[in-house]
Design a protein around this motif. Sequence first.
Motif, mmCIF file in Angstrom:
data_model
loop_
_atom_site.group_PDB
_atom_site.id
_atom_site.type_symbol
_atom_site.label_atom_id
_atom_site.label_comp_id
_atom_site.label_asym_id
_atom_site.label_seq_id
_atom_site.Cartn_x
_atom_site.Cartn_y
_atom_site.Cartn_z
ATOM 1 N N ILE A 26 0.858 -1.176 0.000
ATOM 2 C CA ILE A 26 0.000 0.000 0.000
ATOM 3 C C ILE A 26 0.902 1.236 0.000
ATOM 4 C CG2 ILE A 26 -2.047 -1.018 1.065
ATOM 5 C CD1 ILE A 26 0.053 1.101 3.286
ATOM 6 N N SER A 27 0.410 2.327 -0.577
ATOM 7 C CA SER A 27 1.117 3.602 -0.570
ATOM 8 C C SER A 27 0.658 4.379 0.653
ATOM 9 C CB SER A 27 0.821 4.367 -1.856
ATOM 10 O OG SER A 27 1.254 3.638 -2.984
ATOM 11 N N PHE A 28 1.523 4.460 1.648
ATOM 12 C CA PHE A 28 1.189 4.971 2.981
ATOM 13 C C PHE A 28 1.385 6.479 3.006
ATOM 14 C CE2 PHE A 28 1.882 4.558 7.761
ATOM 15 C CZ PHE A 28 0.629 4.029 8.015
ATOM 16 N N VAL A 29 0.296 7.227 2.976
ATOM 17 C CA VAL A 29 0.346 8.676 2.795
ATOM 18 C C VAL A 29 0.828 9.378 4.060
ATOM 19 C CG1 VAL A 29 -1.009 10.732 2.199
ATOM 20 C CG2 VAL A 29 -1.519 8.536 1.103
ATOM 21 N N GLY A 30 1.771 10.318 3.895
ATOM 22 C CA GLY A 30 2.270 11.095 5.013
ATOM 23 C C GLY A 30 1.187 11.980 5.617
ATOM 24 N N SER A 31 1.198 12.096 6.934
ATOM 25 C CA SER A 31 0.185 12.868 7.643
ATOM 26 C C SER A 31 0.846 13.959 8.482
ATOM 27 C CB SER A 31 -0.639 11.942 8.547
ATOM 28 O OG SER A 31 -1.640 12.650 9.239
ATOM 29 N N ARG A 32 0.019 14.725 9.194
ATOM 30 C CA ARG A 32 0.526 15.798 10.048
ATOM 31 C C ARG A 32 1.180 15.265 11.317
ATOM 32 N NH1 ARG A 32 -1.992 20.843 8.858
ATOM 33 N NH2 ARG A 32 -3.724 20.671 7.386
ATOM 34 N N GLU A 33 0.945 13.997 11.621
ATOM 35 C CA GLU A 33 1.337 13.489 12.939
ATOM 36 C C GLU A 33 2.053 12.159 12.858
ATOM 37 O OE1 GLU A 33 -2.979 11.991 14.241
ATOM 38 O OE2 GLU A 33 -2.826 13.737 12.920
ATOM 39 N N GLU A 34 2.526 11.702 14.004
ATOM 40 C CA GLU A 34 3.196 10.409 14.082
ATOM 41 C C GLU A 34 2.212 9.275 13.811
ATOM 42 O OE1 GLU A 34 5.250 9.793 17.717
ATOM 43 O OE2 GLU A 34 6.697 11.407 17.373
ATOM 44 N N VAL A 35 2.756 8.162 13.346
ATOM 45 C CA VAL A 35 1.961 6.956 13.139
ATOM 46 C C VAL A 35 1.927 6.154 14.432
ATOM 47 C CG1 VAL A 35 1.947 4.711 12.000
ATOM 48 C CG2 VAL A 35 2.298 6.772 10.664
ATOM 49 N N LEU A 36 0.736 5.757 14.832
ATOM 50 C CA LEU A 36 0.541 4.950 16.026
ATOM 51 C C LEU A 36 0.157 3.528 15.629
ATOM 52 C CD1 LEU A 36 -1.611 7.519 18.063
ATOM 53 C CD2 LEU A 36 0.894 7.254 18.059
ATOM 54 N N GLN A 37 0.173 2.646 16.602
ATOM 55 C CA GLN A 37 -0.216 1.266 16.322
ATOM 56 C C GLN A 37 -1.630 1.184 15.742
ATOM 57 O OE1 GLN A 37 1.797 -1.481 16.530
ATOM 58 N NE2 GLN A 37 0.104 -2.494 15.469
ATOM 59 N N ALA A 38 -2.513 2.038 16.230
ATOM 60 C CA ALA A 38 -3.895 2.041 15.728
ATOM 61 C C ALA A 38 -3.969 2.376 14.246
ATOM 62 C CB ALA A 38 -4.726 3.046 16.525
ATOM 63 N N HIS A 39 -2.975 3.116 13.733
ATOM 64 C CA HIS A 39 -2.953 3.457 12.311
ATOM 65 C C HIS A 39 -2.412 2.312 11.457
ATOM 66 C CE1 HIS A 39 -2.279 7.734 14.037
ATOM 67 N NE2 HIS A 39 -3.574 7.516 13.861
ATOM 68 N N VAL A 40 -1.591 1.462 12.069
ATOM 69 C CA VAL A 40 -0.995 0.340 11.335
ATOM 70 C C VAL A 40 -1.922 -0.876 11.328
ATOM 71 C CG1 VAL A 40 1.004 -1.215 11.212
ATOM 72 C CG2 VAL A 40 1.320 1.173 11.896
ATOM 73 N N ASN A 41 -2.770 -1.006 12.349
ATOM 74 C CA ASN A 41 -3.643 -2.182 12.439
ATOM 75 C C ASN A 41 -4.494 -2.418 11.188
ATOM 76 O OD1 ASN A 41 -2.682 -2.881 14.968
ATOM 77 N ND2 ASN A 41 -4.282 -1.771 16.070
ATOM 78 N N PRO A 42 -5.076 -1.372 10.565
ATOM 79 C CA PRO A 42 -5.846 -1.619 9.337
ATOM 80 C C PRO A 42 -4.992 -2.125 8.181
ATOM 81 C CG PRO A 42 -6.503 0.461 10.339
ATOM 82 C CD PRO A 42 -5.269 0.009 11.044
ATOM 83 N N VAL A 43 -3.707 -1.755 8.163
ATOM 84 C CA VAL A 43 -2.793 -2.275 7.137
ATOM 85 C C VAL A 43 -2.574 -3.771 7.357
ATOM 86 C CG1 VAL A 43 -0.503 -2.049 6.100
ATOM 87 C CG2 VAL A 43 -1.682 -0.017 6.976
ATOM 88 N N LEU A 44 -2.402 -4.155 8.603
ATOM 89 C CA LEU A 44 -2.279 -5.578 8.941
ATOM 90 C C LEU A 44 -3.572 -6.326 8.625
ATOM 91 C CD1 LEU A 44 -0.510 -5.205 12.411
ATOM 92 C CD2 LEU A 44 0.561 -5.868 10.244
ATOM 93 N N ASP A 45 -4.692 -5.658 8.815
ATOM 94 C CA ASP A 45 -5.994 -6.283 8.596
ATOM 95 C C ASP A 45 -6.211 -6.678 7.132
ATOM 96 O OD1 ASP A 45 -8.737 -7.011 9.499
ATOM 97 O OD2 ASP A 45 -9.304 -5.388 8.119
ATOM 98 N N ILE A 46 -5.609 -5.929 6.204
ATOM 99 C CA ILE A 46 -5.760 -6.306 4.782
ATOM 100 C C ILE A 46 -4.615 -7.216 4.321
ATOM 101 C CG2 ILE A 46 -7.118 -4.268 4.155
ATOM 102 C CD1 ILE A 46 -4.490 -3.228 2.780
ATOM 103 N N HIS A 47 -3.758 -7.627 5.252
ATOM 104 C CA HIS A 47 -2.670 -8.574 4.982
ATOM 105 C C HIS A 47 -1.602 -8.012 4.049
ATOM 106 C CE1 HIS A 47 -5.245 -11.492 6.961
ATOM 107 N NE2 HIS A 47 -6.216 -11.152 6.123
ATOM 108 N N ALA A 48 -1.409 -6.688 4.052
ATOM 109 C CA ALA A 48 -0.322 -6.100 3.278
ATOM 110 C C ALA A 48 1.018 -6.498 3.901
ATOM 111 C CB ALA A 48 -0.449 -4.579 3.242
ATOM 112 N N ASN A 49 1.992 -6.776 3.062
ATOM 113 C CA ASN A 49 3.323 -7.116 3.569
ATOM 114 C C ASN A 49 4.367 -6.047 3.252
ATOM 115 O OD1 ASN A 49 3.824 -7.518 0.841
ATOM 116 N ND2 ASN A 49 3.968 -9.744 0.978
#
Length: 339
Positions: A26-49
């Motif tokens: 996935i192309s992980f778009v830069g945001s205004r803030e730090e990435v937290l675990q809660a932001h990564v969980n949906p990436v794991l949910d779609i099984h992206a590697n």
Amino acid sequence: MKQFAFLLWFALLSCSGQKGDKINGISFVGSREEVLQAHVNPVLDIHANYAAVMPFGFIRDLQSPELVFDTERQWYGETKQGAKQYIGMLHKNGIKVMLKPQIWIWRGAFTGDMVMQSETDWKALESAYAKFILAYAELAQETQCDMYCIGTELEEFVKNRPQFWQDLIIQVKHIYKGKLTYAANWDEYTRTPFWDQLDFIGVDAYFPLSEHREPSQEQLRSGWQPWKKQLKALSEKFEKPILFTEFGYRSMDYTGKKPWLVDRNQMEVNLEAQAEATQMIFDEFWDEDWFAGGFVWKWFIHHDRAGGHADNRFTPQNKPAESVIRKHYARIKKLNPQG
């Protein structure tokens, strides 16, 4: 002898588990803030590697050689510090990273049309771009990124300054020891002159497929065939796998007509057209031994408020296309549980 070398290369690909060892990114778009675990969980949910992390540099217009990057005026995720934090969080979750620094030209002018007006300006652009790319090559090496992309959709720059790009690749290789690619636009990649120096033939896969408002699976499949033949031929010529450095469709009518459109048009939302086109790209490419995989365009870190059924933009988030991606990436994960 060359034919024998290609047959050996193809046999090695076929024996190395390529069908179950794809880049499902996935192309992980830069945001205004730090990435937290809660932001990564949906990436794991779609099984992206894999995820592409994309810091940005900015240029005023198509004739300007001045490139500004890593400043306090940028969003956190677009800076070097932000990219490092994103990479660390993704790696912590077992997600590999392609670092992909990109240029944004004011008002969204197409980077592929960037042409300097004098030799002095070309030299200035070369100096600025080398500083940009080498700075992030250092970050890629420091953070042990799994892949580094040296540029995105810069056809006129590449065409007009071929020796600069050859020299830049050598400089990058002195710094970064991982895999390299370049993200060529769909109508550019056949003319990119340095594929033999990289590990992947990178293509932003916005190929036109159909003039229909909501094309059928057969129409989409038919639309892919000439492009697919061309991609395979180039892979064979250079003995390099094809990587879709970007792929995706807008959730709107006529999504297969001009998939590269990023304008703010009010075309009717069509969620099924996006889902069907996404399914077809998986059906046509992911089981090919000469194809390495790709990165969905694009994925925002705040999943709960991204996309949705009223959105006609590229993101598949909270749309039927997300389920297509999840199902397919899960299938590949089962084929290659160690990936």
